[in-house]
Structures are given as structure tokens and as C-alpha cells.
Design a protein around this motif. Sequence first.
Motif, PDB file in Angstrom:
ATOM      1  N   LEU A 148    -102.753 -22.502   3.954  1.00 33.66           N
ATOM      2  CA  LEU A 148    -102.753 -23.255   5.190  1.00 33.66           C
ATOM      3  C   LEU A 148    -101.384 -23.356   5.698  1.00 33.66           C
ATOM      4  O   LEU A 148    -101.475 -23.293   6.803  1.00 33.66           O
ATOM      5  N   ALA A 149    -100.792 -23.821   4.810  1.00 36.89           N
ATOM      6  CA  ALA A 149     -99.174 -24.065   5.244  1.00 36.89           C
ATOM      7  C   ALA A 149     -98.623 -22.760   5.690  1.00 36.89           C
ATOM      8  O   ALA A 149     -97.793 -22.740   6.852  1.00 36.89           O
ATOM      9  N   ASP A 150     -98.913 -21.671   4.863  1.00 35.68           N
ATOM     10  CA  ASP A 150     -98.331 -20.238   5.311  1.00 35.68           C
ATOM     11  C   ASP A 150     -98.783 -19.957   6.744  1.00 35.68           C
ATOM     12  O   ASP A 150     -98.317 -19.291   7.493  1.00 35.68           O
ATOM     13  N   ALA A 151    -100.290 -20.321   6.967  1.00 35.89           N
ATOM     14  CA  ALA A 151    -100.500 -20.158   8.266  1.00 35.89           C
ATOM     15  C   ALA A 151    -100.395 -20.969   9.357  1.00 35.89           C
ATOM     16  O   ALA A 151    -100.647 -20.707  10.549  1.00 35.89           O
ATOM     17  N   GLY A 152     -99.339 -21.873   9.291  1.00 31.94           N
ATOM     18  CA  GLY A 152     -98.927 -22.678  10.185  1.00 31.94           C
ATOM     19  C   GLY A 152     -99.162 -24.297  10.406  1.00 31.94           C
ATOM     20  O   GLY A 152     -98.614 -25.169  11.122  1.00 31.94           O
ATOM     21  N   CYS A 153    -100.075 -24.644   9.145  1.00 30.65           N
ATOM     22  CA  CYS A 153    -100.337 -26.217   9.328  1.00 30.65           C
ATOM     23  C   CYS A 153     -99.150 -26.918   8.679  1.00 30.65           C
ATOM     24  O   CYS A 153     -98.560 -26.416   7.702  1.00 30.65           O
ATOM     25  N   GLU A 154     -98.950 -28.098   9.195  1.00 30.65           N
ATOM     26  CA  GLU A 154     -97.838 -28.677   8.290  1.00 30.65           C
ATOM     27  C   GLU A 154     -98.556 -29.763   7.302  1.00 30.65           C
ATOM     28  O   GLU A 154     -99.671 -30.131   7.246  1.00 30.65           O
ATOM     29  N   VAL A 155     -98.097 -29.419   6.047  1.00 27.42           N
ATOM     30  CA  VAL A 155     -98.399 -30.223   4.837  1.00 27.42           C
ATOM     31  C   VAL A 155     -97.623 -31.114   4.385  1.00 27.42           C
ATOM     32  O   VAL A 155     -96.547 -30.650   4.140  1.00 27.42           O
ATOM     33  N   LEU A 156     -98.383 -32.340   3.762  1.00 27.21           N
ATOM     34  CA  LEU A 156     -97.594 -33.281   2.993  1.00 27.21           C
ATOM     35  C   LEU A 156     -98.215 -33.139   1.711  1.00 27.21           C
ATOM     36  O   LEU A 156     -99.503 -33.830   1.784  1.00 27.21           O
ATOM     37  N   GLU A 157     -97.625 -32.955   0.554  1.00 29.17           N
ATOM     38  CA  GLU A 157     -98.380 -32.870  -0.688  1.00 29.17           C
ATOM     39  C   GLU A 157     -97.549 -33.878  -1.546  1.00 29.17           C
ATOM     40  O   GLU A 157     -96.284 -33.390  -2.022  1.00 29.17           O
ATOM     41  N   VAL A 158     -98.348 -34.928  -2.302  1.00 30.85           N
ATOM     42  CA  VAL A 158     -97.547 -35.794  -2.930  1.00 30.85           C
ATOM     43  C   VAL A 158     -97.890 -35.650  -4.438  1.00 30.85           C
ATOM     44  O   VAL A 158     -99.435 -35.733  -4.789  1.00 30.85           O
ATOM     45  N   PRO A 159     -96.963 -35.265  -5.311  1.00 20.39           N
ATOM     46  CA  PRO A 159     -97.420 -34.726  -6.709  1.00 20.39           C
ATOM     47  C   PRO A 159     -98.231 -35.695  -7.379  1.00 20.39           C
ATOM     48  O   PRO A 159     -99.335 -35.526  -8.091  1.00 20.39           O
ATOM     49  N   ASP A 160     -97.975 -36.936  -7.153  1.00 21.87           N
ATOM     50  CA  ASP A 160     -98.649 -38.147  -8.113  1.00 21.87           C
ATOM     51  C   ASP A 160     -99.863 -38.813  -7.359  1.00 21.87           C
ATOM     52  O   ASP A 160    -100.267 -39.838  -7.899  1.00 21.87           O
ATOM     53  N   ALA A 161    -100.197 -38.567  -6.007  1.00 19.08           N
ATOM     54  CA  ALA A 161    -101.308 -39.280  -5.192  1.00 19.08           C
ATOM     55  C   ALA A 161    -102.591 -38.693  -5.507  1.00 19.08           C
ATOM     56  O   ALA A 161    -102.889 -37.532  -5.784  1.00 19.08           O
ATOM     57  N   VAL A 179     -95.506 -45.003   2.770  1.00 19.65           N
ATOM     58  CA  VAL A 179     -94.264 -44.804   3.658  1.00 19.65           C
ATOM     59  C   VAL A 179     -94.148 -43.294   4.099  1.00 19.65           C
ATOM     60  O   VAL A 179     -93.751 -42.949   4.981  1.00 19.65           O
ATOM     61  N   GLU A 180     -94.258 -42.364   2.837  1.00 15.42           N
ATOM     62  CA  GLU A 180     -93.988 -41.055   3.103  1.00 15.42           C
ATOM     63  C   GLU A 180     -94.991 -40.588   4.196  1.00 15.42           C
ATOM     64  O   GLU A 180     -94.720 -39.744   5.065  1.00 15.42           O
ATOM     65  N   VAL A 181     -96.355 -41.026   4.166  1.00 14.24           N
ATOM     66  CA  VAL A 181     -97.543 -40.647   4.822  1.00 14.24           C
ATOM     67  C   VAL A 181     -96.833 -41.106   6.276  1.00 14.24           C
ATOM     68  O   VAL A 181     -97.284 -40.325   7.396  1.00 14.24           O
ATOM     69  N   ALA A 182     -96.659 -42.202   6.351  1.00 10.11           N
ATOM     70  CA  ALA A 182     -96.455 -42.877   7.799  1.00 10.11           C
ATOM     71  C   ALA A 182     -95.216 -42.093   8.537  1.00 10.11           C
ATOM     72  O   ALA A 182     -95.370 -41.591   9.669  1.00 10.11           O
ATOM     73  N   ARG A 183     -94.270 -41.620   7.730  1.00  8.86           N
ATOM     74  CA  ARG A 183     -93.080 -40.715   8.169  1.00  8.86           C
ATOM     75  C   ARG A 183     -93.579 -39.417   8.575  1.00  8.86           C
ATOM     76  O   ARG A 183     -93.171 -38.999   9.903  1.00  8.86           O
ATOM     77  N   ALA A 184     -94.546 -38.683   7.878  1.00  8.37           N
ATOM     78  CA  ALA A 184     -95.030 -37.489   8.306  1.00  8.37           C
ATOM     79  C   ALA A 184     -95.718 -37.616   9.347  1.00  8.37           C
ATOM     80  O   ALA A 184     -95.811 -36.596  10.189  1.00  8.37           O
TER      81      ALA A 184
END
Length: 192
Positions: A148-161, A179-184
Motif C-alpha cells: 500500500l505504501a508503494d501504491a501511494g499510501c502514507e504509512v506509519l509502522e511502529v515496530p513495538d506497537a 506522540v509519533e502518531v499525533a505527528r504523523a
Amino acid sequence: MTFGGLPTRFEPEGRSRGVALVAPGRAYSPAAPLLELARLALLQHDITVQQIWWDSTTRGDEDAEAWVRRHVTAAHAGEDADHVLVVGKSLGTRAASYAAERGLDAIWFTPLLVDPVVAEGIAANAGRQLLVGGLADELWDASVARELADAGCEVLEVPDADHGMGVPGDVVRTAEIHVEVARAVDAFLSGL
């Protein structure tokens, strides 16, 4: 409008640039942390917020996607804004095909990427989309997220969430993730 005495609609201080329909999770209300942060960010970006409150135990035998679409359709029907976007969390991400059919911008918190119907709905959407998920979430599929990211979606993936975008037993790390999510979300809304 209210739900159980709680407001469901919030107007920005300035002139509204559109409306966001907020579809919560099965047991994750619009007042829960991720959706509350989204509400604040939306208002900060002059977007009206229309929360959808539901009791998912009333769904009965109705298909989950049809049930969510029915609620989102009802919320959307009352809107005459030029710009409408959808913000969904978990169960609420079953509105992906609805958003795709209308080309609506969307923010998907912990989308059910293991469900092909949800993943296909996101993939079919011509609108701008932000996906937020964690590798510790059994309902997040990292390979689908990459596609989906390769197709144009912005993705926030957090390793430990996990599915709540937190780390059980670690309140500080959970707050850091939020806080990371709020920034994204803020960055995504700045680009609309």
C-alpha cells in the motif's frame, strides 16, 4: 448532537475546510486516545469532526462491513461539505470500500490488513490515505502495508506497537508512540 450526553460533533474555531467522519473500533470509542488526538488535530486544521458512536454488540448477524458502511453512510448523508474524509480505527476501517467508492481521503488507525476486503478497499481508493499500525498487532500485515505504501499510501509502522498502538506494561513507550502518531496525523492533515 450528543450520544449518551457526550457531544458527537465538533466545529473548529476558524472557518471549516471540510468534515471528518470518525468511525471507532469495536471496543474503542471516539473518546479513546488515538481518536481523541485525531479530533484535536482535525480541529487544529480547521476540519469539522463528526464522531460516530456505536454499540458493536447490537450488530447481531449483520456482516461487519455492511454494518459499518450503514453507520458511515448515515453520518455522511447529513453532510454538505466539499471535502469529506474518513477516520477509522480497527472495526471502523471496514469503511475502506465506502471511502474508495467516493475517493475520500482517509486516516486508518490499526486497519485490519489481514482482511483482504479492507486491504482491497484501501488499495482501490484514489484519495490520500494514512495508515497507522504496529508490528506487534496480529491484525496488521507488514507486507500488505508495504504494498500500500508503494501504491501511494502514507504509512506509519511502529515496530513495538500492538493493536491499541501501545506497549503493554510500558506507559512511557505507549505515550511516545501516541506522540509519533499525533505527528504523523498532523503532517498528513497539513498536506490536505
